[in-house]
Design an enzyme around this catalytic site. Structure first.
Site, short mmCIF file in Angstrom:
data_model
loop_
_atom_site.label_atom_id
_atom_site.label_comp_id
_atom_site.label_asym_id
_atom_site.label_seq_id
_atom_site.Cartn_x
_atom_site.Cartn_y
_atom_site.Cartn_z
N ASP A 88 -3.20 -3.79 6.84
CA ASP A 88 -1.97 -4.26 7.48
C ASP A 88 -0.80 -4.12 6.52
O ASP A 88 -0.79 -4.72 5.45
CB ASP A 88 -2.13 -5.72 7.90
CG ASP A 88 -0.87 -6.26 8.57
OD1 ASP A 88 -0.72 -6.04 9.78
OD2 ASP A 88 -0.05 -6.88 7.87
N TYR A 103 7.73 -4.22 3.89
CA TYR A 103 6.96 -4.48 2.68
C TYR A 103 7.24 -3.41 1.61
O TYR A 103 6.84 -3.57 0.46
CB TYR A 103 5.46 -4.49 2.97
CG TYR A 103 4.98 -5.54 3.92
CD1 TYR A 103 5.82 -6.55 4.40
CD2 TYR A 103 3.66 -5.53 4.39
CE1 TYR A 103 5.37 -7.51 5.28
CE2 TYR A 103 3.20 -6.49 5.28
CZ TYR A 103 4.05 -7.47 5.73
OH TYR A 103 3.58 -8.42 6.62
N HIS A 142 8.13 -6.93 14.38
CA HIS A 142 7.94 -7.88 13.30
C HIS A 142 8.44 -9.29 13.60
O HIS A 142 7.94 -10.26 13.04
CB HIS A 142 8.62 -7.35 12.03
CG HIS A 142 7.96 -7.80 10.77
ND1 HIS A 142 7.93 -7.04 9.62
CD2 HIS A 142 7.31 -8.94 10.45
CE1 HIS A 142 7.29 -7.68 8.67
NE2 HIS A 142 6.91 -8.84 9.14
N SER A 180 4.64 -9.72 16.31
CA SER A 180 4.41 -10.56 15.15
C SER A 180 5.41 -11.71 15.18
O SER A 180 6.59 -11.50 15.49
CB SER A 180 4.58 -9.74 13.87
OG SER A 180 4.43 -10.54 12.71
N GLN A 236 0.69 -11.42 15.64
CA GLN A 236 0.39 -11.82 14.26
C GLN A 236 1.27 -13.02 13.90
O GLN A 236 2.49 -12.93 13.92
CB GLN A 236 0.65 -10.65 13.31
CG GLN A 236 0.17 -10.92 11.90
CD GLN A 236 0.38 -9.72 10.99
OE1 GLN A 236 1.08 -9.82 9.97
NE2 GLN A 236 -0.21 -8.59 11.33
N PRO A 272 -3.53 -16.48 5.92
CA PRO A 272 -4.68 -17.30 6.30
C PRO A 272 -5.16 -18.24 5.20
O PRO A 272 -5.96 -19.14 5.47
CB PRO A 272 -5.76 -16.26 6.65
CG PRO A 272 -5.40 -15.07 5.81
CD PRO A 272 -3.90 -15.04 5.80
N LYS A 274 -4.57 -11.36 1.43
CA LYS A 274 -4.06 -10.44 0.42
C LYS A 274 -4.52 -10.88 -0.96
O LYS A 274 -4.51 -12.07 -1.28
CB LYS A 274 -2.54 -10.41 0.45
CG LYS A 274 -1.92 -9.50 -0.61
CD LYS A 274 -0.53 -9.95 -1.00
CE LYS A 274 -0.55 -11.17 -1.87
NZ LYS A 274 0.77 -11.62 -2.33
N GLU A 305 -15.16 -11.42 -2.30
CA GLU A 305 -15.39 -12.81 -1.90
C GLU A 305 -14.82 -13.07 -0.50
O GLU A 305 -15.48 -13.67 0.36
CB GLU A 305 -14.72 -13.75 -2.91
CG GLU A 305 -14.77 -15.22 -2.53
CD GLU A 305 -13.94 -16.08 -3.47
OE1 GLU A 305 -13.21 -16.97 -2.96
OE2 GLU A 305 -14.00 -15.86 -4.68
N ASN A 306 -13.60 -12.60 -0.26
CA ASN A 306 -12.96 -12.84 1.03
C ASN A 306 -13.69 -12.15 2.17
O ASN A 306 -13.62 -12.59 3.33
CB ASN A 306 -11.51 -12.35 1.00
CG ASN A 306 -10.63 -13.21 0.11
OD1 ASN A 306 -10.99 -14.33 -0.24
ND2 ASN A 306 -9.47 -12.69 -0.25
#
Length: 275
Positions: free
Chosen positions: A44, A49, A107, A127, A149, A177, A220, A229-230
């Site tokens: 994403d 960005y 967005h 979003s 989003q 999140p 992120k 891990e995520n």
């Protein structure tokens, strides 16, 4: 990897990799490449960005077939309108170096988003649309959004928003999140206790809370160990006791960005990402 079916027939992984605030091109390219190597298949990004080029380079360097990676980008408010939005998507395609983008999101719920929607109706989601604006768009669009989003995490759970999206057939995707590290999330005692019960970290518990509710997450990180891990959240299930404990953490409001605040609306409408 668990997936969810969108109303346009496409299948979306329940977890992806976000690149917000990774403006350094080399770092972003490395992070996306490592994420793809770890098994992420949803990336994403957004025009605002300023790292679409790096994302595209990582995709090409990975050697993965194009159809194995779901790529999402976003059009900024400045480029809303039928003609301007088409031009913006062409710019994103050029920067990404791709033949196609799997999904383009509008967005913000500001500016001429109706004109923008008409330009790309079959391709886009949205979003940061609150329930009233999302319902209004769905009532007036020939093709409804596939995705919305929004900020969504244990401290801002958006129960009403999620119910509205479910009723409208729109899949929720959570930015932030992990609450952007706020609320002491890494050491929060409630999440920690649940994590110890399942042999998981606080971050894994927070991410699983959303995916178990059918919310796509795009955490992120630039650290490869945390990428892995995520991603390791689909081998356990939160029980009702866990869910009730997490639900008690909901503050009912954001502490990141309030899109209903007039100053925020003014700022986002006037923010420019190109000349």
């Amino acid at each position: 990897m668990e997936t969810i079916l969108l109303n346009n027939g496409k299948t979306l992984p329940l977890e992806g990799f976000g690149v917000f605030q990774i403006a350094d091109q080399a770092l972003c390219q490395q992070a996306v490449l490592e994420a793809l190597q770890e098994g992420y298949r949803l990336i994403d990004t957004a025009a605002s960005y300023f790292n679409e080029e790096a994302v595209g380079r990582a995709l090409r360097t990975s050697g993965l077939p194009r159809d194995e990676v779901f790529v999402t980008t976003k059009v900024w408010v400045q480029d809303f309108g039928e003609v301007k939005t088409r031009d913006a998507v062409l710019r994103s395609l050029e920067k990404l170096g791709l033949e196609y983008i799997d999904m383009v999101l509008l967005h913000q719920q500001m500016g001429d988003y109706y004109g923008a929607w008409r330009a790309l109706e079959a391709l886009v989601g949205v979003s940061n649309f609150y329930p009233d604006r999302l319902a209004d768009l769905c009532c007036n669009a020939a093709i409804p959004p596939a995705v919305n989003q929004i900020e969504c995490h244990p401290f801002y759970q958006r129960h009403y928003d999620l119910q509205v999206m479910k009723d409208l057939g729109v899949v929720p995707m959570a930015w932030g999140p992990l609450a952007e590290g706020g609320h002491g999330i890494w050491t929060h005692p409630t999440l920690e206790a649940i994590g110890k019960k399942h042999g998981k970290t606080n971050a894994q518990v927070a991410l699983r809370f959303n995916t178990q509710r059918g919310v796509v997450v795009i955490p992120k990180t630039t650290h490869r160990t945390r990428m892995a891990e995520n991603l390791a959240i689909f081998d356990f299930t939160l029980d009702q006791e866990d869910l009730s404990a997490i639900e008690a953490l909901d503050t009912g409001h954001t502490e990141i960005i309030d899109h209903l605040n007039i100053d925020t609306v003014t700022f986002l409408n006037h923010y420019r990402i190109h000349d």
